[in-house]
Design a protein around this motif. Sequence first.
Motif, mmCIF file in Angstrom:
data_model
loop_
_atom_site.group_PDB
_atom_site.id
_atom_site.type_symbol
_atom_site.label_atom_id
_atom_site.label_comp_id
_atom_site.label_asym_id
_atom_site.label_seq_id
_atom_site.Cartn_x
_atom_site.Cartn_y
_atom_site.Cartn_z
ATOM 1 N N ASP A 118 -19.964 5.619 28.034
ATOM 2 C CA ASP A 118 -19.069 4.714 27.304
ATOM 3 C C ASP A 118 -19.792 3.392 27.025
ATOM 4 O O ASP A 118 -20.894 3.160 27.500
ATOM 5 C CB ASP A 118 -17.757 4.484 28.064
ATOM 6 N N GLU A 119 -19.144 2.537 26.249
ATOM 7 C CA GLU A 119 -19.735 1.247 25.855
ATOM 8 C C GLU A 119 -20.065 0.376 27.059
ATOM 9 O O GLU A 119 -21.062 -0.332 27.063
ATOM 10 C CB GLU A 119 -18.774 0.496 24.918
ATOM 11 N N ALA A 120 -19.211 0.393 28.081
ATOM 12 C CA ALA A 120 -19.441 -0.442 29.267
ATOM 13 C C ALA A 120 -20.739 -0.054 29.967
ATOM 14 O O ALA A 120 -21.526 -0.913 30.366
ATOM 15 C CB ALA A 120 -18.258 -0.338 30.221
ATOM 16 N N ALA A 121 -20.975 1.249 30.116
ATOM 17 C CA ALA A 121 -22.208 1.717 30.754
ATOM 18 C C ALA A 121 -23.421 1.358 29.901
ATOM 19 O O ALA A 121 -24.474 1.001 30.424
ATOM 20 C CB ALA A 121 -22.143 3.219 30.982
ATOM 21 N N LEU A 122 -23.255 1.431 28.604
ATOM 22 C CA LEU A 122 -24.338 1.078 27.686
ATOM 23 C C LEU A 122 -24.654 -0.416 27.790
ATOM 24 O O LEU A 122 -25.822 -0.815 27.824
ATOM 25 C CB LEU A 122 -23.932 1.442 26.255
ATOM 26 N N ALA A 123 -23.626 -1.241 27.886
ATOM 27 C CA ALA A 123 -23.814 -2.689 28.004
ATOM 28 C C ALA A 123 -24.491 -3.055 29.320
ATOM 29 O O ALA A 123 -25.303 -3.990 29.375
ATOM 30 C CB ALA A 123 -22.471 -3.403 27.879
ATOM 31 N N ARG A 124 -24.176 -2.324 30.385
ATOM 32 C CA ARG A 124 -24.794 -2.614 31.697
ATOM 33 C C ARG A 124 -26.313 -2.416 31.658
ATOM 34 O O ARG A 124 -27.038 -3.051 32.412
ATOM 35 C CB ARG A 124 -24.177 -1.748 32.788
ATOM 36 N N ALA A 125 -26.796 -1.541 30.782
ATOM 37 C CA ALA A 125 -28.243 -1.288 30.690
ATOM 38 C C ALA A 125 -29.008 -2.501 30.174
ATOM 39 O O ALA A 125 -30.206 -2.616 30.392
ATOM 40 C CB ALA A 125 -28.504 -0.084 29.796
ATOM 41 N N THR A 126 -28.316 -3.412 29.497
ATOM 42 C CA THR A 126 -28.988 -4.619 28.986
ATOM 43 C C THR A 126 -28.577 -5.874 29.743
ATOM 44 O O THR A 126 -29.026 -6.967 29.399
ATOM 45 C CB THR A 126 -28.690 -4.810 27.481
ATOM 46 N N ASP A 127 -27.735 -5.733 30.774
ATOM 47 C CA ASP A 127 -27.317 -6.902 31.574
ATOM 48 C C ASP A 127 -28.524 -7.635 32.136
ATOM 49 O O ASP A 127 -29.467 -7.016 32.628
ATOM 50 C CB ASP A 127 -26.422 -6.471 32.742
ATOM 51 N N GLY A 128 -28.491 -8.940 32.062
ATOM 52 C CA GLY A 128 -29.527 -9.758 32.667
ATOM 53 C C GLY A 128 -30.868 -9.702 31.975
ATOM 54 O O GLY A 128 -31.864 -10.158 32.527
ATOM 55 N N LEU A 129 -30.909 -9.145 30.784
ATOM 56 C CA LEU A 129 -32.174 -9.059 30.058
ATOM 57 C C LEU A 129 -32.623 -10.475 29.718
ATOM 58 O O LEU A 129 -31.938 -11.192 28.993
ATOM 59 C CB LEU A 129 -32.000 -8.221 28.793
ATOM 60 N N ALA A 130 -33.719 -10.881 30.279
ATOM 61 C CA ALA A 130 -34.208 -12.246 30.104
ATOM 62 C C ALA A 130 -34.501 -12.534 28.640
ATOM 63 O O ALA A 130 -35.100 -11.711 27.950
ATOM 64 C CB ALA A 130 -35.468 -12.465 30.936
ATOM 65 N N PRO A 131 -34.080 -13.707 28.143
ATOM 66 C CA PRO A 131 -34.338 -14.034 26.746
ATOM 67 C C PRO A 131 -35.807 -14.366 26.468
ATOM 68 O O PRO A 131 -36.264 -14.286 25.354
ATOM 69 C CB PRO A 131 -33.453 -15.252 26.491
ATOM 70 N N THR A 132 -36.539 -14.736 27.505
ATOM 71 C CA THR A 132 -37.954 -15.057 27.345
ATOM 72 C C THR A 132 -38.750 -14.298 28.393
ATOM 73 O O THR A 132 -38.210 -13.875 29.408
ATOM 74 C CB THR A 132 -38.218 -16.575 27.536
ATOM 75 N N PRO A 133 -40.064 -14.122 28.190
ATOM 76 C CA PRO A 133 -40.864 -13.404 29.168
ATOM 77 C C PRO A 133 -40.770 -14.021 30.559
ATOM 78 O O PRO A 133 -40.727 -15.237 30.713
ATOM 79 C CB PRO A 133 -42.291 -13.511 28.618
ATOM 80 N N VAL A 134 -40.730 -13.145 31.556
ATOM 81 C CA VAL A 134 -40.677 -13.562 32.946
ATOM 82 C C VAL A 134 -42.064 -13.999 33.378
ATOM 83 O O VAL A 134 -43.065 -13.482 32.901
ATOM 84 C CB VAL A 134 -40.188 -12.372 33.803
ATOM 85 N N VAL A 135 -42.126 -14.942 34.302
ATOM 86 C CA VAL A 135 -43.405 -15.424 34.794
ATOM 87 C C VAL A 135 -44.181 -14.264 35.406
ATOM 88 O O VAL A 135 -43.635 -13.440 36.112
ATOM 89 C CB VAL A 135 -43.196 -16.530 35.853
ATOM 90 N N GLY A 136 -45.434 -14.207 35.130
ATOM 91 C CA GLY A 136 -46.315 -13.161 35.649
ATOM 92 C C GLY A 136 -47.717 -13.484 35.214
ATOM 93 O O GLY A 136 -48.015 -14.603 34.815
ATOM 94 N N SER A 137 -48.561 -12.532 35.261
ATOM 95 C CA SER A 137 -49.935 -12.751 34.857
ATOM 96 C C SER A 137 -50.011 -12.942 33.350
ATOM 97 O O SER A 137 -49.558 -12.118 32.580
ATOM 98 C CB SER A 137 -50.795 -11.551 35.263
ATOM 99 N N SER A 138 -50.590 -14.053 32.937
ATOM 100 C CA SER A 138 -50.759 -14.287 31.507
ATOM 101 C C SER A 138 -52.069 -13.682 31.014
ATOM 102 O O SER A 138 -52.295 -13.559 29.825
ATOM 103 C CB SER A 138 -50.730 -15.789 31.215
ATOM 104 N N THR A 139 -52.932 -13.306 31.949
ATOM 105 C CA THR A 139 -54.197 -12.692 31.594
ATOM 106 C C THR A 139 -53.980 -11.239 31.237
ATOM 107 O O THR A 139 -53.356 -10.499 31.982
ATOM 108 C CB THR A 139 -55.180 -12.778 32.784
ATOM 109 N N THR A 140 -54.485 -10.849 30.090
ATOM 110 C CA THR A 140 -54.393 -9.442 29.714
ATOM 111 C C THR A 140 -55.632 -8.721 30.217
ATOM 112 O O THR A 140 -56.705 -9.305 30.337
ATOM 113 C CB THR A 140 -54.261 -9.276 28.192
ATOM 114 N N VAL A 141 -55.452 -7.459 30.524
ATOM 115 C CA VAL A 141 -56.533 -6.670 31.104
ATOM 116 C C VAL A 141 -56.873 -5.526 30.169
ATOM 117 O O VAL A 141 -55.980 -4.832 29.687
ATOM 118 C CB VAL A 141 -56.107 -6.117 32.485
ATOM 119 N N ASP A 142 -58.163 -5.341 29.904
ATOM 120 C CA ASP A 142 -58.589 -4.177 29.145
ATOM 121 C C ASP A 142 -59.730 -3.449 29.845
ATOM 122 O O ASP A 142 -60.126 -2.372 29.422
ATOM 123 C CB ASP A 142 -58.972 -4.530 27.713
#
Length: 187
Positions: free
Chosen positions: A47-71
């Motif tokens: 249902d719609e409620a379960a679908l909405a829960r999948a996006t709950d708390g989705l941060a509007p901006t990237p979360v702090v973490g490593s800014s260095t990319t690895v290849d």
Amino acid sequence: MTLPVPSPISDGDRERVAELLQRACGEGRLTLEEFSVRVGAVWAAEDEAALARATDGLAPTPVVGSSTTVDKVVTVFSQSQRRGRWRLRGRGLRAVTVFGSTHLDLRHVLSGEDVIEISGACVFGEFKVIVPEGVEVELTGPSVFTNQEFRLAAVPRVPGTPEVRVRVTTWFSNVEVVSARPELPSE
């Protein structure tokens, strides 16, 4: 008094939310593991409620973490580990291990790619890749006097997750590809 009956959702609704989650993963707002769990909930939603829960708390901006990319990860007579939140540059990662140990934990990697390719070589060493449960993985490459262990959980593939392709040439080494459940948060 009758309770309202939840309205059923369509596959189009599920696809729309799965695409939103995929974009969030590509932008670094979700790790591969978080994406995997959430997109699984989207396809299981009734249902719609379960679908909405999948996006709950989705941060509007990237979360702090490593800014260095690895290849590339090069390990010679030492040990290299990539764990926690880290960013993969593009679609591929090159790993070379000589008389050492390389561990790549992809459960929190940031990547918006449909396919993640890990290629390289391991000579007299150990090479380990950890993926979230429900991610499709392929292990290929020539091996000589090498122990290969491929251990994925017997769970269905989570729709929308990237395929991980590991192609490593090994000599006198130990290669391990495993899936693991989400890590419990530290207290």
